[in-house]
Design a protein around this motif. Structure first.
Motif, PDB file in Angstrom:
ATOM      1  N   GLY A 418      47.027  -3.987   3.176  1.00 39.96           N
ATOM      2  CA  GLY A 418      47.614  -5.298   2.932  1.00 39.96           C
ATOM      3  C   GLY A 418      48.425  -5.273   1.645  1.00 39.96           C
ATOM      4  O   GLY A 418      48.211  -4.417   0.777  1.00 39.96           O
ATOM      5  N   LEU A 419      49.367  -6.212   1.515  1.00 40.45           N
ATOM      6  CA  LEU A 419      50.247  -6.276   0.341  1.00 40.45           C
ATOM      7  C   LEU A 419      49.967  -7.555  -0.446  1.00 40.45           C
ATOM      8  O   LEU A 419      49.610  -8.592   0.133  1.00 40.45           O
ATOM      9  N   LEU A 420      50.162  -7.462  -1.769  1.00 41.36           N
ATOM     10  CA  LEU A 420      49.978  -8.605  -2.658  1.00 41.36           C
ATOM     11  C   LEU A 420      51.152  -8.706  -3.636  1.00 41.36           C
ATOM     12  O   LEU A 420      51.930  -7.760  -3.776  1.00 41.36           O
ATOM     13  N   ASP A 421      51.227  -9.841  -4.326  1.00 40.86           N
ATOM     14  CA  ASP A 421      52.171 -10.066  -5.442  1.00 40.86           C
ATOM     15  C   ASP A 421      53.615  -9.906  -4.996  1.00 40.86           C
ATOM     16  O   ASP A 421      54.229  -8.841  -5.127  1.00 40.86           O
ATOM     17  N   PHE A 422      54.179 -10.996  -4.498  1.00 44.39           N
ATOM     18  CA  PHE A 422      55.536 -10.965  -3.947  1.00 44.39           C
ATOM     19  C   PHE A 422      56.543 -11.614  -4.893  1.00 44.39           C
ATOM     20  O   PHE A 422      57.561 -12.145  -4.461  1.00 44.39           O
ATOM     21  N   GLY A 423      56.254 -11.546  -6.206  1.00 49.80           N
ATOM     22  CA  GLY A 423      57.208 -12.079  -7.179  1.00 49.80           C
ATOM     23  C   GLY A 423      58.470 -11.247  -7.250  1.00 49.80           C
ATOM     24  O   GLY A 423      59.550 -11.762  -7.543  1.00 49.80           O
TER      25      GLY A 423
END
Length: 674
Positions: A418-423
Motif C-alpha cells: 500500500g502507498l501513503l503520503d500523497f503530498g
C-alpha cells in the motif's frame, strides 16, 4: 479687533507656508521628473523626489546668494554685475542638477529600485517585520553555530574535497535545525543534481522532518476546530498516542462511528504561520541574490524559490493531497498491479485535516521481521509489483507518487503493498510520458540513437548541443550497464546519467526531475523487499512490456487518426501553395526574405549597445572640449579672474558629466538585467 488681526496674520502666515511647501513639492517633483528622463531608466519615485527636494533647496540657497552678489550685498563674498550673476546662476543650477543625477546614479547602483522597503512599508507592517527580524536572527545564529559562515566563504582546514564534505554536513545539520521549511528546501535541492555537487546531494538526501509530538490537548482542539464539531460526533475512538509526528503534521489512529478504522492527519497549530514566514524569508533572500549576484541570476534562484514556495503551499493544503490520492487510486485500480491506496473521507476532511482509511501492516522500513517471514518467491513478486506499479504510473498514466521511500510504502501481514503520503505527486503530459517510455524502451534494446532522441525530447536542450557526442557517451553508458549491476548500482547509473546531462548543459524540467527522483527513491525500497533483485533486468522487462502494451495496433491507429486530423487544414491548403510557388518560379517572381536580426531581443540589444556607445563618445568629447576651454587663457574677462571661455567650458563639462552619468546608469542596468 486686535485679536482678529492677529488671527488673520497667523492665517496668512500658515497659507503662505502651505503655498511655499506646495511650491517646493511641485518644484521637487518637476526636478525628479527631469532627472528620471535624463538618466533614461526607470527609477523609484520616492528616491527621485527626495533627490529633487535636496536639489530645490540647494537651488533656493544659490539664488539668494547670487541675488546678493548682483546687488552688492555680499560684504566679504562675491560681488558681480547682474548679467554675470545670471550666467553664474545658470551654471550653478546646471551643476546642482548634474550632482542630483550623480546622486541618483550611485544610489541606484548601491540600492537598486525595489531592493529597499517603500515609504508605506516604513510606517506599516511593524509586527510582521519584527517577527521576520526575530526569525532572521534565529537562522543566522543556527548557520553560525554550525560554522556555515566561514565554510561558505572558503575558509577551514583540509583540502577542497574534505572542506566540501564538512560544509555539506554542516548545511544538512543547519537545515535540519532550522525547521520544516528549510528541511523541505534541502529535500528539493537534493533532487537538483544540475545545480549542486554530488557531495551536497548525498547529505541533503538524508534530511528528515521528524519532530517531538505536540501535546494531545492542543491537537484535540485543532481537530475539533477543523471539523467544526466535537470529536465524539464523528469518531467512536481516537488514540491520543500519535502513529507519526513531523514538523508540520501529526497522525493519530481513530475509529469512525460506523466502526471503520481510520487515521487522522492534522496540521500542527502554528505550522502554517511558521512555514509562511520562512517561505517569505526564502523568497526575499532569493530576490536579493537574483538582483545582486551574477550566479543568482544565471541559476534563476528567485524563480526556483517561488516554485518551491508554491509546491510547499500545495503540500500543506490537504485538499490537494486528497485529490492526489483519488488520482493515484484510480490509476492503480485501472492497472494490473495490486497496490492499495487508502480511501479518503472527503466529507470530514479539509485544508488542514485529512481523514483516510487505515492501512494494516507496517512501513517497509520497519517491517524487517515481516519480510523475513515471507518466502523468497513472494518477496520477488512484491518487488516486481511495486516496480511495475511505479513504471505504470509514470509511463502509462502520467500521474505518479513522487516520494516512494520506505516510510511511504506499507506491507500488510497478508503480504500486500500500500502507498501513503500523497503530498508529493508528479504529473507528466502525454508527450513527455511517451518520450520517457521510448527512452526506457531504447535502453532495453541498447539503442543509443533512440535513447539520445528521447533524452533530447525530454529535456530542455542548449542551443549549441553536440548530439553526436551525447549519443556516443550515452552509448558507452548503456554498454557499461547492459548486463545489470549489483545492489545500489542504479544510483551510480543515475549519477552518471545526470553527470552527462550536466556536462552538456541540459536543463531538467521539474516534473522530469520528479520522475527520475521517484525511480531512484523506489530502488532502496525494492532492495529492502528483495535484496537479490536485478533492477536493470526487471526495469527493462517491465518497461518494455508497458511500452509494448501502449504501442498496440488500436493505439497506433488512434494516434494516426489524431495526427491526420491535425494535418487536414494544412493538406487542404498545400495544393494552392505549391501551385503559387511553381508559378512564381516560372515567371521569375520567386524571392526569399532573410532578416538577420529578426528576433526583437537581438534588435533591442544592438540598439541599446549603440545608444550606450554614442552617449559615451559624446560624453568623452564634451569633457575633452570642456577641459580645453577651462584651461584656455583666451576670451574676454567676465570678472577679475573668470573668462568667458571658462564659463563655456564649465557649461560643456556639465553636459559631458550628465551624459557620462547616463552612460554609467545604462551600464549598471544592463549588468543587472534591467
Amino acid at each position: 479687533m486686535p485679536s482678529l488681526m492677529a488671527i488673520l496674520d497667523i492665517a496668512v502666515v500658515v497659507l503662505l507656508a502651505i503655498a511655499g511647501l506646495l511650491f517646493l513639492l511641485l518644484q521637487s517633483w518637476l526636478a525628479a521628473t527631469v532627472v528620471r528622463r535624463v538618466v533614461g531608466v526607470p527609477i523609484g519615485w520616492p528616491r527621485s523626489i527626495a533627490v529633487g527636494f535636496v536639489m530645490s533647496a540647494a537651488m533656493g540657497v544659490t539664488v539668494q546668494y547670487l541675488f546678493r552678489a548682483a546687488t552688492g550685498q555680499n560684504t566679504n563674498g562675491l560681488n558681480v554685475t547682474a548679467p554675470v550673476a545670471a550666467i553664474f546662476l545658470v551654471l550653478a543650477v546646471g551643476w546642482i542638477f548634474a550632482l542630483g543625477v550623480a546622486a541618483l546614479v550611485f544610489i541606484e547602483a548601491g540600492f537598486p529600485t525595489g531592493s529597499l522597503p517603500g515609504p508605506a512599508a516604513v510606517f506599516t507592517g511593524w509586527k510582521a517585520r519584527r517577527r521576520r527580524a526575530r526569525r532572521y536572527s534565529e537562522i543566522i545564529s543556527i548557520a553560525v553555530r554550525h560554522g556555515l559562515g566561514s565554510r561558505l566563504r572558503g575558509f577551514g582546514r583540509g583540502d577542497a574535497v574534505e572542506r566540501d564534505a564538512k560544509t555539506a554536513r554542516a548545511l544538512r545539520d543547519a537545515l535540519n535545525e532550522a525547521g520544516v521549511t528549510f528541511v523541505k528546501l534541502g529535500q528539493m535541492l537534493s533532487t537538483r543534481r544540475d545545480l549542486l555537487p554530488g557531495v551536497y546531494i548525498r547529505e541533503l538526501e538524508t534530511l528528515q522532518t521528524k519532530a517531538t509530538p505536540e501535546p494531545w490537548e492542543s491537537i484535540e482542539a485543532a481537530i475539533a476546530e477543523r471539523l467544526g464539531r466535537p470529536l465524539s460526533e464523528v469518531f467512536a475512538e481516537v488514540d491520543t498516542t500519535p502513529l507519526a509526528a513531523a514538523s508540520v503534521a501529526q497522525v493519530h489512529p481513530a475509529v469512525l462511528l460506523d466502526g471503520t478504522p481510520v487515521v487522522i492527519k492534522v496540521q500542527r497549530p502554528g505550522a502554517l504561520e511558521q512555514v509562511d514566514l520562512d517561505s517569505d524569508i526564502i523568497i526575499r533572500l532569493a530576490a536579493w541574490l537574483n538582483k545582486t549576484t551574477p550566479w543568482g541570476k544565471s541559476l534563476g534562484v528567485h524563480a526556483l524559490a517561488k516554485g518551491f514556495a508554491g509546491s510547499l503551499e500545495e503540500e500543506l493544503d490537504y485538499t490537494v493531497e486528497l485529490e492526489n490520492m483519488r488520482s493515484i487510486e484510480h490509476s492503480l485500480n485501472a492497472g494490473s498491479f495490486k497496490v492499495t491506496v487508502p480511501h479518503p473521507h472527503a466529507e470530514i476532511s479539509g485544508e488542514r485535516l485529512l481523514v483516510m482509511d487505515r492501512l494494516p501492516g507496517l512501513p517497509v522500513g520497519s517491517a524487517g521481521a515481516l519480510l523475513t517471514s515471507l518466502p523468497a518467491a513472494r518477496r520477488s513478486e512484491l518487488a516486481a509489483t511495486l516496480l511495475g506499479a511505479t513504471l505504470q504510473q509514470i509511463i502509462t498514466d502520467g500521474v505518479f507518487h513522487a516520494d516512494l521511500h520506505a516510510g511511504n510504502i506499507f506491507i500488510s501481514p497478508e503480504g500486500t503493498l500500500g502507498l501513503l503520503d500523497f503530498g508529493a505527486v508528479g504529473r507528466l503530459d502525454p508527450a513527455t510520458a511517451s518520450a520517457l517510455a521510448m527512452m526506457l524502451y531504447a535502453i532495453d534494446k541498447n539503442d543509443a540513437a533512440a535513447a539520445t532522441d528521447a533524452l533530447v525530447e525530454l529535456l530542455d536542450r542548449p542551443e549549441d548541443l553536440d548530439v553526436r557526442k551525447v549519443e556516443r557517451e550515452l552509448g558507452a553508458l548503456l554498454t557499461r550497464f547492459r548486463q545489470g549491476f549489483r545492489a545500489g548500482g542504479s544510483q551510480q547509473m543515475f549519477g552518471l546519467l545526470f553527470g552527462l546531462v550536466i556536462a552538456h548543459r541540459f536543463t531538467v524540467p521539474a516534473q522530469i526531475g520528479a520522475a527520475f527522483r521517484a525511480l531512484a527513491a523506489v530502488e532502496g525500497t525494492l532492495l529492502l523487499i528483495d535484496p537479490g533483485m536485478d533492477l536493470v533486468a526487471a526495469a527493462r522487462a517491465e518497461g518494455s512490456r508497458l511500452v509494448s502494451a501502449k504501442v498496440t495496433f488500436g493505439s497506433a491507429k488512434d494516434e494516426i487518426e489524431q495526427q491526420l486530423m491535425s494535418l487536414l487544414p494544412m493538406l487542404n491548403r498545400l495544393p494552392r501553395r505549391v501551385n503559387k510557388i511553381s508559378e512564381d518560379l516560372e515567371h521569375g517572381r520567386f524571392s526569399m526574405n532573410v532578416r538577420v536580426l529578426a528576433h526583437p531581443a537581438d534588435r533591442r540589444y544592438l540598439t541599446g549597445l549603440f545608444q550606450q556607445l554614442v552617449v559615451a563618445v559624446l560624453a568623452g568629447a564634451a569633457v575633452v572640449g570642456a577641459i580645453m576651454l577651462i584651461t584656455s587663457n583666451g576670451g574676454p574677462l567676465l570678472t577679475g579672474q573668470v573668462r568667458l571661455y571658462q564659463v563655456f567650458g564649465f557649461a560643456l563639462l556639465f553636459g559631458g558629466f550628465v551624459l557620462g552619468m547616463r552612460a554609467l546608469m545604462l551600464v549598471f542596468k544592463r549588468d543587472g538585467g534591467g
